[in-house]
Design an enzyme around this catalytic site. Structure first.
Site, PDB file in Angstrom:
ATOM      1  N   SER A   1       0.824  -1.215   0.000  1.00 54.77           N
ATOM      2  CA  SER A   1       0.000   0.000   0.000  1.00 54.77           C
ATOM      3  C   SER A   1       0.858   1.265   0.000  1.00 54.77           C
ATOM      4  O   SER A   1       0.476   2.276  -0.578  1.00 54.77           O
ATOM      5  CB  SER A   1      -0.939   0.012   1.201  1.00 54.77           C
ATOM      6  OG  SER A   1      -0.212  -0.125   2.414  1.00 54.77           O
ATOM      7  N   HIS A   2       2.012   1.228   0.650  1.00 55.74           N
ATOM      8  CA  HIS A   2       2.913   2.382   0.706  1.00 55.74           C
ATOM      9  C   HIS A   2       4.312   1.931   0.289  1.00 55.74           C
ATOM     10  O   HIS A   2       4.775   0.877   0.715  1.00 55.74           O
ATOM     11  CB  HIS A   2       3.004   2.950   2.136  1.00 55.74           C
ATOM     12  CG  HIS A   2       1.707   3.507   2.645  1.00 55.74           C
ATOM     13  ND1 HIS A   2       0.601   2.727   2.844  1.00 55.74           N
ATOM     14  CD2 HIS A   2       1.359   4.770   2.999  1.00 55.74           C
ATOM     15  CE1 HIS A   2      -0.390   3.489   3.295  1.00 55.74           C
ATOM     16  NE2 HIS A   2       0.034   4.721   3.391  1.00 55.74           N
ATOM     17  N   ASN A   3       4.959   2.756  -0.525  1.00 57.60           N
ATOM     18  CA  ASN A   3       6.309   2.428  -0.976  1.00 57.60           C
ATOM     19  C   ASN A   3       7.061   3.732  -1.217  1.00 57.60           C
ATOM     20  O   ASN A   3       6.621   4.575  -1.997  1.00 57.60           O
ATOM     21  CB  ASN A   3       6.236   1.595  -2.267  1.00 57.60           C
ATOM     22  CG  ASN A   3       7.597   1.090  -2.707  1.00 57.60           C
ATOM     23  OD1 ASN A   3       8.595   1.240  -2.001  1.00 57.60           O
ATOM     24  ND2 ASN A   3       7.649   0.482  -3.878  1.00 57.60           N
TER      25      ASN A   3
ATOM     26  N   THR B   1       5.222  -1.098   2.890  1.00 61.46           N
ATOM     27  CA  THR B   1       4.376  -1.916   3.760  1.00 61.46           C
ATOM     28  C   THR B   1       3.800  -3.046   2.921  1.00 61.46           C
ATOM     29  O   THR B   1       3.361  -2.839   1.798  1.00 61.46           O
ATOM     30  CB  THR B   1       3.226  -1.095   4.370  1.00 61.46           C
ATOM     31  OG1 THR B   1       2.532  -0.417   3.322  1.00 61.46           O
ATOM     32  CG2 THR B   1       3.754  -0.081   5.362  1.00 61.46           C
TER      33      THR B   1
END
Length: 338
Positions: free
Chosen positions: A94-96, A108
């Site tokens: 979802s987050h990078n 994540t």
């Protein structure tokens, strides 16, 4: 109320708590001494200007049976973009971000409850695919805070007392899952944003909101709220502050750091010989200087001397995890079949 002031109050309220009711924008308008029409127009403008990223439910990944972790890869500078693109293809990422450290790609990662590969194997596969030189897996051992709320009003106190919530037990039914699928989508900026979902699910408003409240009371749904595009909203810096904390002091210091309003996430995670930091606190500010100043204050209050600041320099991916999505099986099917 001046337009800019009203916008800032509106953004803060929508981040804090968005009403799950038939006509939520009317409720917000009354709280702000405005009209539903004015609020709808303002929200649409804020969305068009990319200041509002999304308004939807925020779910607890663990309570839905997903396994997740923060992951750091060490990737050669000339391979970063290619590696990030490979990582981003996984639906559980979802987050990078690219961060200013030898471990330069931070993301994540979540895998579904019915994952064939599991979390560790999935990370291992991504490490091979990207050619990462090293990887650190940093699952949450203790969560003190997860609440992204930018202080758009400038009125928020520097510190806030965190409430300990009691959650009711729940057995998720097919109807709960159907409501989760509906609530995780970004709402339309219309007077009755839940109406389409209710009709599609063949539920009454009372049934839909009862199921939503059961998800909230059980902690499966953390909250229903608006997430901003931080930089567009004027918060141009975020630092992942990482701290080496003696095990016996971890819980006390973690709780103290979580009370800073500018800290959105605060966790205890494992440490390793090549990674001595076990306490993570994500700090948001309008500038790097503001973040640096707050982290210095956190260091003085805690008495900790071994810490580091990792700033994100590139956002490769930032989106809500889509739960109960066939994309997880499809990704695993491609990997297992190749």
């Amino acid at each position: 109320m001046e337009n800019t002031t009203l916008e800032n109050e509106l953004l803060f309220q929508m981040q804090n708590s968005f009403p799950i009711t038939e006509k939520p924008f009317e409720v917000i308008a009354k709280a702000l001494n405005s009209t539903e029409k004015e609020v709808l127009e303002m929200v649409q403008k804020l969305k068009d200007n990319k200041i509002i990223r999304q308004t939807s439910a925020i779910f607890d990944t663990k309570r839905l049976g997903y396994k997740s972790s923060l992951v750091a890869f060490k990737v050669d500078a000339d391979k970063v973009d290619e590696a990030a693109a490979i990582i981003n293809k996984h639906p559980g990422v979802s987050h990078n971000y690219l961060r200013n450290h030898d471990y330069n790609i931070w993301f994540t990662m979540a895998v579904s409850p019915d994952s064939i590969l599991g979390l560790e194997k999935t990370i291992e596969i991504l490490k091979e695919q990207t050619g990462a030189k090293d990887a650190i897996t940093l699952p949450t051992l203790k969560m003190f805070k997860i609440s992204v709320k930018m202080d758009t009003t400038g009125k928020r106190a520097k510190k806030e007392k965190l409430k300990k919530l009691a959650h009711k037990d729940i057995i998720l039914t097919a109807r709960h899952v159907a409501v989760i699928k509906a609530l995780q989508k970004d709402i339309e900026v219309v007077s009755k944003p839940f109406e389409k979902a209710i009709k599609k699910l063949n539920l009454t408003y009372d049934e839909f909101f009862t199921l939503a409240n059961e998800l909230k009371e059980s902690g499966v749904m953390r909250r229903f709220a608006t997430i901003l595009n931080h930089r567009k909203a004027g918060f141009g810096a975020n630092a992942m502050s990482v701290w080496s904390v003696p095990e016996e002091d971890g819980e006390r210091i973690g709780k103290e750091m979580a009370e800073f309003s500018a800290v959105s996430h605060c966790y205890l995670r494992p440490s390793y010989p090549n990674w001595p930091y076990n306490l993570f606190a994500m700090v948001h500010g309008k500038s790097q200087e503001e973040c640096d100043s707050l982290i210095e204050e956190m260091a003085q209050e805690s008495g900790l001397t071994e810490y580091s600041k990792l700033y994100s320099t590139v956002e490769f991916k930032k989106q809500r995890l889509v739960y109960f999505d066939d994309a997880f099986k499809a990704w695993e099917g491609q990997v297992v079949g190749s």
